[in-house]
Scaffold this motif. Structure first.
Motif, PDB file in Angstrom:
ATOM      1  N   VAL A 244      -9.844  -3.897  -8.473  1.00  0.00           N
ATOM      2  CA  VAL A 244      -9.972  -2.413  -8.529  1.00  0.00           C
ATOM      3  C   VAL A 244     -10.800  -1.822  -9.724  1.00  0.00           C
ATOM      4  O   VAL A 244     -12.308  -1.232 -10.040  1.00  0.00           O
ATOM      5  CB  VAL A 244      -9.027  -1.281  -8.251  1.00  0.00           C
ATOM      6  N   LEU A 245     -10.660  -2.540 -10.969  1.00  0.00           N
ATOM      7  CA  LEU A 245     -11.056  -2.294 -12.025  1.00  0.00           C
ATOM      8  C   LEU A 245     -12.731  -2.453 -12.639  1.00  0.00           C
ATOM      9  O   LEU A 245     -13.633  -2.107 -13.107  1.00  0.00           O
ATOM     10  CB  LEU A 245     -10.303  -2.631 -12.982  1.00  0.00           C
ATOM     11  N   LEU A 246     -13.281  -4.324 -12.297  1.00  0.00           N
ATOM     12  CA  LEU A 246     -13.458  -4.560 -12.252  1.00  0.00           C
ATOM     13  C   LEU A 246     -15.215  -3.709 -10.905  1.00  0.00           C
ATOM     14  O   LEU A 246     -16.258  -3.971 -11.736  1.00  0.00           O
ATOM     15  CB  LEU A 246     -14.091  -5.897 -12.057  1.00  0.00           C
ATOM     16  N   THR A 247     -14.656  -3.717  -9.807  1.00  0.00           N
ATOM     17  CA  THR A 247     -15.393  -3.427  -8.659  1.00  0.00           C
ATOM     18  C   THR A 247     -15.683  -1.483 -10.051  1.00  0.00           C
ATOM     19  O   THR A 247     -16.759  -1.230  -9.506  1.00  0.00           O
ATOM     20  CB  THR A 247     -14.693  -2.640  -7.364  1.00  0.00           C
ATOM     21  N   ASP A 248     -14.605  -0.679 -10.113  1.00  0.00           N
ATOM     22  CA  ASP A 248     -15.182   0.188 -10.766  1.00  0.00           C
ATOM     23  C   ASP A 248     -16.045   0.531 -12.059  1.00  0.00           C
ATOM     24  O   ASP A 248     -16.720   2.181 -11.624  1.00  0.00           O
ATOM     25  CB  ASP A 248     -13.976   1.563 -10.383  1.00  0.00           C
ATOM     26  N   SER A 249     -16.563  -0.092 -12.428  1.00  0.00           N
ATOM     27  CA  SER A 249     -17.226  -0.494 -13.633  1.00  0.00           C
ATOM     28  C   SER A 249     -18.435   0.050 -13.535  1.00  0.00           C
ATOM     29  O   SER A 249     -19.118   0.691 -14.636  1.00  0.00           O
ATOM     30  CB  SER A 249     -16.686  -1.945 -14.436  1.00  0.00           C
ATOM     31  N   ARG A 250     -18.767   0.180 -12.503  1.00  0.00           N
ATOM     32  CA  ARG A 250     -20.001   0.368 -11.595  1.00  0.00           C
ATOM     33  C   ARG A 250     -20.635   1.961 -11.662  1.00  0.00           C
ATOM     34  O   ARG A 250     -21.625   1.818 -11.088  1.00  0.00           O
ATOM     35  CB  ARG A 250     -20.773  -1.053 -10.761  1.00  0.00           C
ATOM     36  N   ARG A 269     -28.105  -1.750 -15.525  1.00  0.00           N
ATOM     37  CA  ARG A 269     -25.914  -2.965 -16.016  1.00  0.00           C
ATOM     38  C   ARG A 269     -25.947  -1.974 -17.183  1.00  0.00           C
ATOM     39  O   ARG A 269     -24.148  -2.620 -17.238  1.00  0.00           O
ATOM     40  CB  ARG A 269     -26.431  -4.097 -16.160  1.00  0.00           C
ATOM     41  N   THR A 270     -26.138  -2.281 -19.021  1.00  0.00           N
ATOM     42  CA  THR A 270     -26.045  -1.295 -19.525  1.00  0.00           C
ATOM     43  C   THR A 270     -25.208   0.020 -19.612  1.00  0.00           C
ATOM     44  O   THR A 270     -24.731   0.238 -20.384  1.00  0.00           O
ATOM     45  CB  THR A 270     -27.264  -1.199 -20.114  1.00  0.00           C
ATOM     46  N   GLU A 308     -21.271 -10.543 -15.573  1.00  0.00           N
ATOM     47  CA  GLU A 308     -21.194 -11.440 -16.449  1.00  0.00           C
ATOM     48  C   GLU A 308     -22.797 -11.735 -16.747  1.00  0.00           C
ATOM     49  O   GLU A 308     -23.102 -12.047 -17.444  1.00  0.00           O
ATOM     50  CB  GLU A 308     -20.437 -12.892 -16.493  1.00  0.00           C
ATOM     51  N   ALA A 309     -23.044 -10.876 -15.283  1.00  0.00           N
ATOM     52  CA  ALA A 309     -24.562 -11.062 -15.600  1.00  0.00           C
ATOM     53  C   ALA A 309     -25.722  -9.894 -15.971  1.00  0.00           C
ATOM     54  O   ALA A 309     -25.499  -9.254 -15.973  1.00  0.00           O
ATOM     55  CB  ALA A 309     -24.913 -11.485 -13.866  1.00  0.00           C
ATOM     56  N   ARG A 310     -26.677 -10.712 -16.922  1.00  0.00           N
ATOM     57  CA  ARG A 310     -27.103  -9.039 -17.347  1.00  0.00           C
ATOM     58  C   ARG A 310     -28.112  -8.477 -17.108  1.00  0.00           C
ATOM     59  O   ARG A 310     -28.281  -7.606 -16.705  1.00  0.00           O
ATOM     60  CB  ARG A 310     -27.835  -9.730 -18.661  1.00  0.00           C
ATOM     61  N   ILE A 311     -28.591  -9.351 -15.583  1.00  0.00           N
ATOM     62  CA  ILE A 311     -29.251  -8.889 -15.199  1.00  0.00           C
ATOM     63  C   ILE A 311     -29.477  -9.700 -13.652  1.00  0.00           C
ATOM     64  O   ILE A 311     -28.605  -9.968 -13.419  1.00  0.00           O
ATOM     65  CB  ILE A 311     -31.226  -8.906 -15.499  1.00  0.00           C
ATOM     66  N   TRP A 312     -29.781  -8.977 -12.812  1.00  0.00           N
ATOM     67  CA  TRP A 312     -29.661  -9.431 -11.446  1.00  0.00           C
ATOM     68  C   TRP A 312     -30.322 -10.609 -11.410  1.00  0.00           C
ATOM     69  O   TRP A 312     -29.424 -11.871 -10.935  1.00  0.00           O
ATOM     70  CB  TRP A 312     -30.412  -8.382 -10.158  1.00  0.00           C
ATOM     71  N   GLU A 313     -31.776 -11.031 -11.712  1.00  0.00           N
ATOM     72  CA  GLU A 313     -31.534 -12.384 -11.245  1.00  0.00           C
ATOM     73  C   GLU A 313     -30.902 -13.674 -12.071  1.00  0.00           C
ATOM     74  O   GLU A 313     -31.343 -15.065 -12.173  1.00  0.00           O
ATOM     75  CB  GLU A 313     -33.067 -12.531 -12.101  1.00  0.00           C
TER      76      GLU A 313
END
Length: 421
Positions: A244-250, A269-270, A308-313
């Motif tokens: 829940v924490l990782l998902t809610d981080s967005r 993502r920043t 962990e991915a800085r960008i989608w790609e």
């Protein structure tokens, strides 16, 4: 008191208080009534009074406290008038002896009315469907109609199911408390499922004008933290809290300033909450170290790959696919298969994604699941198959009740329709 400018402001304030405070008001009132039906009636009456009184007195600084006081006072009045009648009715057992926390746990962790309510709704004497229905109705505050829609049944059938579940709780003399440590294993699985349900209901609200019901999200995180304090060594609890924490981080990037849905691929993502990501990642490591992969830990691991991915790609889709396959082995689910198919499409291209989705069109469990039609529409759009994409977007729209999601699908439908000339 908070200033207001008219009836519309008061109506919105009451609606907001219902979203944020309903479960706490109801749970606190149950402690007075020992009767779920009466507690629900008194809580509803408190909100009705708020609509009338706040228009003249203003919105109180602590709406939840005001509503709880009114609901509890109403309950006490009814109990005084009907004491003889109610003395013959089965009531919830209000056992004040609560489970002692394990070593290292917060002694206050179990003193939580909302958690007591969830453990009551998740008693093993009830079927899983009844547990989920009661939780959606009493904890999430959804209407009977909304709960019926979630189960794909008629309103009258759902109302009867909820009524039977309430009567069974009272008739079986089920205690309104957090169970003793020896009883926790039997109840924990259902409670974790329900806390996750509360979170997902808030994270992607099935109905309404908002994509997110932050009250439910925050409540689920609070409950997951409380369970982690109560059971600090349990790997499943740690995995759920990590998820829940990782998902809610967005949360701050999922909707634009204009209120439009923002896809994961387009989010800034920043602006993701790094503190939540760090805490969630540490909990994930703890969960895996203590008990190996669990359903919630695997879901948290997928969320961690995205974090962990800085960008989608840069998303490691091969790892995501591997995690979904392991998740499906551990927890077979049509929705997991759908997410796996989408991940394959992101890694190998829209043609591959469509090929993975096609067998799912005959899966009855996904027959009214809008995300299958939406995913298929997106792959068809990427391939320039405009007419087929339009049909799939139309299908998704018929199965979507959230206004933010509907607006997104309508924009996509208009885009592909324009391409048809």
């Amino acid at each position: 008191m908070t200033e207001y400018t008219g009836d519309a402001d008061v109506t919105e304030a009451v609606a907001q208080a219902h979203r944020r405070e309903w479960a706490q008001v109801l749970a606190a009132t149950v402690r007075v009534t020992r009767d779920l039906d009466l507690a629900e009636e008194c809580a509803q009456d408190a909100y009705a009074q708020a609509l009338r009184k706040w228009a003249t007195t203003g919105v109180p600084e602590r709406p939840g406290a005001w509503l709880t006081t009114v609901a509890r006072n109403r309950a006490k009045d009814i109990l005084r008038r009907e004491s003889v009648l109610r003395s013959a009715l089965p009531l919830l057992v209000m056992d004040e002896v609560v489970a002692g926390p394990q070593d290292g746990a917060d002694p206050q962790a179990v003193d939580d009315d909302w958690l007591r309510l969830i453990f009551t709704c998740c008693h093993p004497a009830l079927s899983r469907d009844a547990q989920v229905a009661l939780t959606l109705r009493l904890v999430c505050g959804l209407s009977t109609t909304e709960v019926a829609r979630a189960f794909l049944v008629q309103d009258t059938a759902m109302a009867a199911r909820i009524t039977r579940a309430k009567k069974k709780i009272s008739g079986a003399r089920i205690a309104y408390r957090v169970p003793a440590p020896d009883d926790l294993p039997e109840r924990l699985g259902s409670v974790l499922d329900v806390v996750h349900l509360v979170f997902t209901t808030g994270h992607a609200a099935p109905v309404g004008s908002r994509l997110v019901r932050q009250d439910l999200v925050d409540g689920a995180i609070h409950l997951a933290r409380t369970l982690h304090r109560l059971l600090p060594g349990n790997s499943e609890v740690a995995g759920l809290l990590a998820l829940v924490l990782l998902t809610d981080s967005r949360r701050d990037t999922r909707v634009s300033a204009d209120g439009e849905l923002v896809l994961l691929s387009e989010q800034d993502r920043t602006r993701w909450d790094t503190r939540q990501i760090e805490e969630g990642s540490a909990l994930l490591t703890e969960s895996l170290r203590r008990g190996g992969p669990t359903r919630y830990a695997l879901q948290a691991a997928i969320a961690a790959v995205h974090a962990e991915a800085r960008i989608w790609e840069e998303t490691d889709w091969t790892e995501v696919i591997g995690l979904y396959r392991e998740l499906h082995r551990l927890w077979p689910s049509s929705v997991v298969v759908l997410n796996l198919a989408i991940a394959v499409g992101f890694r190998d291209g829209p043609e591959a994604g469509l090929a993975e989705l096609t067998p799912l069109l005959d899966d009855p469990a996904l027959g009214t699941y809008s995300y299958l039609s939406a995913a298929r529409a997106d792959f068809l759009r990427a391939l320039g198959r405009w007419a087929e994409a339009a049909t799939s977007y139309e299908e998704a729209l018929t199965m979507t009740d959230n206004e933010v999601e509907r607006a997104f699908l309508a924009r996509r439908l208009a885009e592909v329709t324009d391409r048809l000339g």
